[in-house]
Design an enzyme around this catalytic site. Structure first.
Site, PDB file in Angstrom:
ATOM      1  N   ASP A   5       0.901  -1.092  -0.030  1.00 50.42           N
ATOM      2  CA  ASP A   5      -0.074   0.032  -0.046  1.00 50.42           C
ATOM      3  C   ASP A   5       1.023   1.156   0.100  1.00 50.42           C
ATOM      4  OD1 ASP A   5       0.864   0.416   2.580  1.00 50.42           O
ATOM      5  OD2 ASP A   5      -1.080  -0.211   3.728  1.00 50.42           O
TER       6      ASP A   5
ATOM      7  N   ASN B 130      -4.469  12.687   0.814  1.00 47.40           N
ATOM      8  CA  ASN B 130      -5.864  13.077   0.654  1.00 47.40           C
ATOM      9  C   ASN B 130      -6.375  14.233   1.303  1.00 47.40           C
ATOM     10  OD1 ASN B 130      -6.794  11.099  -1.259  1.00 47.40           O
ATOM     11  ND2 ASN B 130      -7.276   9.674   0.314  1.00 47.40           N
TER      12      ASN B 130
ATOM     13  N   ASP C 200      -6.626  10.265  -6.043  1.00 45.91           N
ATOM     14  CA  ASP C 200      -6.944   9.482  -6.913  1.00 45.91           C
ATOM     15  C   ASP C 200      -6.140   9.340  -8.255  1.00 45.91           C
ATOM     16  OD1 ASP C 200      -9.351   8.864  -5.599  1.00 45.91           O
ATOM     17  OD2 ASP C 200     -10.812  10.241  -7.125  1.00 45.91           O
TER      18      ASP C 200
ATOM     19  N   GLU D  66      -6.021   2.334  -0.763  1.00 49.77           N
ATOM     20  CA  GLU D  66      -4.723   2.386  -1.435  1.00 49.77           C
ATOM     21  C   GLU D  66      -3.963   0.852  -1.339  1.00 49.77           C
ATOM     22  OE1 GLU D  66      -3.988   3.463   3.108  1.00 49.77           O
ATOM     23  OE2 GLU D  66      -5.526   3.221   1.600  1.00 49.77           O
TER      24      GLU D  66
END
Length: 562
Positions: free
Chosen positions: A433, A441, A450, A476
């Protein structure tokens, strides 16, 4: 007549003569053997009294049947009706009957006609109707603006329909939109612009794509990426234009990602280009030499050949001599040939026939032999259903943001890979990840997050082999299955992924800041038939990588042998 009688025994219906006297007595002086298959009544029982036939008519359809019979008897107009039979076991059979009339000297009326078993057609229509309702629901919930423009014979344009997103943005009701001209809905300058683009689409005769700025009341200036697709009508001229407009205002302001948004718009535009055909059964018969002796209009519509073109030609050679990929189909594999040579029936199943223009048409068909040789073939075009099934299967297994396999598709494909592998094959898995992704974010926004996820997916596609399997499990978190790969090889690949991410995955709007990944590596132990245990070990190694400072690869210990 003898050939027609033999063929009638295998048609999905009944050839009959029906009689009704002025006193109301009804009978079937003649009915083919198909009567028993249609309604469960032996035709011999109906020669003097038709009561047993009418007793099987669905209660909700009896009044309509009698009314149509009364009207036909009074006017001598042809009789036609779609209705239902209820068989002794409770099954419902849909039937479509038609007949011509003839009044007798004693005042009686004879009907000469055919009742077809159209159950499969009705069920297919119902399935298509359900699919169309689903499709319309999908269109209504899309965020893109969608609209349909009618091109009138004088060259004027009128709006026929739009979707919910369009009505809400323009603050216009469907009643006002439908049937209106551009100049009745928009300011003169904007209306002139729209009509100019519609005319350009007509002149070029092909899909037109462009970007435009529009001033929308109470909203302000917005930028749209618009697609116009012309659709030809039956007369050969363009009668409709399908429009899709994607609001790209925020995209253009935040980042220069026009190519990705264009691909998204194009993909969404393709979803409205599904064409549905009305269903209908094609019927043809062949003689013992497998040459066509009967060819109905539905067969002509589906396959393009006229009855004159097909009569006397070998069905296998014209319709079934090769597979859809172009390879030769042996004659022994052709169901028509088998039915004729082995004198056996084939239940409904899927197959292909070759169209007049050479392409393969997917069909659902039944094949039945004739008593004295030859066979009867009944088939339905299932092209639309196949296209919809394929699209739904594709959408169900893809993560919409990254284009990788979603969680469900990843585990399904992974389990299948384990089931098919040679026990001697080494298989490794990766779990990884993005480090500190929540901060990305929170600080730069979800649009930036994104983009980071898409960048990681792009690196995966560039780095992995064709046989490798990658999926986004959620958020993620990503996973990879590496067939024919040792733990050492998996670690090397994981290092390449980690290094590529650290060098290339930049956060939009950060001034060049990059994102790193932490990776856990594990081997699938011999005898393991699911991915769960190996992924669990890889996840533990991933946790260790996080604990060890992130931006690193950790290999899980080998699984303990029982």
């Amino acid at each position: 007549m003898d050939v027609l009688h033999k063929i009638s025994q295998h048609l999905p219906g009944v050839i009959y003569v029906f009689k009704r006297t002025p006193q109301g007595h009804m009978s079937f002086p003649y009915a083919s053997e198909g009567m028993k298959r249609l309604c469960g009544v032996d035709p011999e029982l109906l020669r003097e009294d038709a009561s047993a036939f009418f007793a099987t008519v669905h209660p909700d359809d009896r009044a309509a049947m009698m009314a149509s019979s009364d009207r036909s008897m009074a006017t001598l107009e042809p009789w036609r009706l779609l209705y239902r039979h209820v068989l002794p076991d409770g099954r419902i059979v849909w039937a479509e009957g038609e007949a011509s009339t003839e009044r007798q000297p004693d005042g009686s009326v004879l009907w000469y006609g055919f009742i077809a078993n159209v159950t499969e057609r009705i069920l297919t229509q119902e399935r298509l109707a359900r699919s169309e309702r689903l499709f319309r629901s999908m269109v209504e919930h899309l965020e893109e603006l969608m609209f349909l423009v009618a091109v009138e014979p004088d060259g004027a344009f009128r709006y026929l329909a739009g979707n919910r997103a369009l009505y809400e943005l323009l603050c216009v009701s469907p009643e006002v939109w439908k049937g209106a001209r551009p100049r009745e809905l928009f300011a003169p300058e904007q209306a002139a612009h729209f009509e100019a683009m519609y005319r350009r689409c007509l002149q070029e005769g092909k899909t037109l794509r462009y970007e435009e700025r529009l001033e929308i009341p109470n909203v302000g200036c917005r930028q749209f990426q618009t697609t116009l697709t012309p659709i030809d009508g039956e007369a050969g001229r363009i009668e409709l234009i399908v429009g899709v407009a994607v609001d790209v205002t925020e995209r253009n302001r935040l980042l220069r990602a026009a190519e990705e948004q264009w691909q998204l718009a194009e993909q969404r535009a393709r979803t409205i280009e599904v064409l549905l055909e009305s269903a209908g059964e094609g019927i043809f018969a062949v003689d013992p030499q497998e040459n066509v002796v009967l060819w109905n209009p539905a067969a002509e519509r589906i396959l393009g050949y006229t009855a004159d073109e097909m009569r006397g030609r070998c069905a296998y050679e014209v319709l079934h001599s090769r597979y859809p990929d172009g390879t030769v189909m042996p004659r022994e594999a052709c169901l028509i040939h088998q039915a004729v040579r082995e004198r056996r029936s084939f239940p409904p199943g899927e197959d292909y026939f070759l169209h007049r223009d050479g392409h393969a048409v997917p069909i659902r068909l039944t094949v039945s032999p004739l008593p004295d040789g030859g066979a009867v073939v009944i088939f339905t075009d299932i092209t639309t259903l196949k296209q919809m099934e394929a699209e739904l299967r594709r959408q169900a297994g893809t993560d919409s943001l990254t284009g990788l396999a979603n969680r469900r598709a990843f585990f399904t494909a992974g389990e299948r890979l384990l089931a098919e592998r040679d026990p001697a094959w080494p298989i490794a898995v990766l779990m990884f990840d993005l480090d500190h992704f929540k901060q990305v974010n929170d600080r730069y926004g979800h649009a930036a997050g994104d983009q980071v996820l898409r960048s990681v997916a792009a690196i995966l596609r560039e780095t992995l082999r064709e046989q490798d399997l990658a999926g986004r499990l959620g958020g993620e978190e990503f996973a990879v299955v590496l067939p024919h790969t040792t733990v050492a090889g998996a670690r090397q690949l994981a290092e390449r992924l980690r290094q590529s991410a650290a060098e290339r995955v930049r956060i939009p709007g950060s001034g060049g800041e990059t994102v790193t990944i932490s990776v856990g590596v594990a081997a699938v132990a011999p005898g393991e038939t699911t991915l769960d245990a190996a992924l669990s070990r890889a996840d533990a190694a991933l946790y260790a990588a996080k604990e060890g400072g992130r931006n690193r690869v950790v290999v899980a210990p080998e699984a303990r042998r029982e």
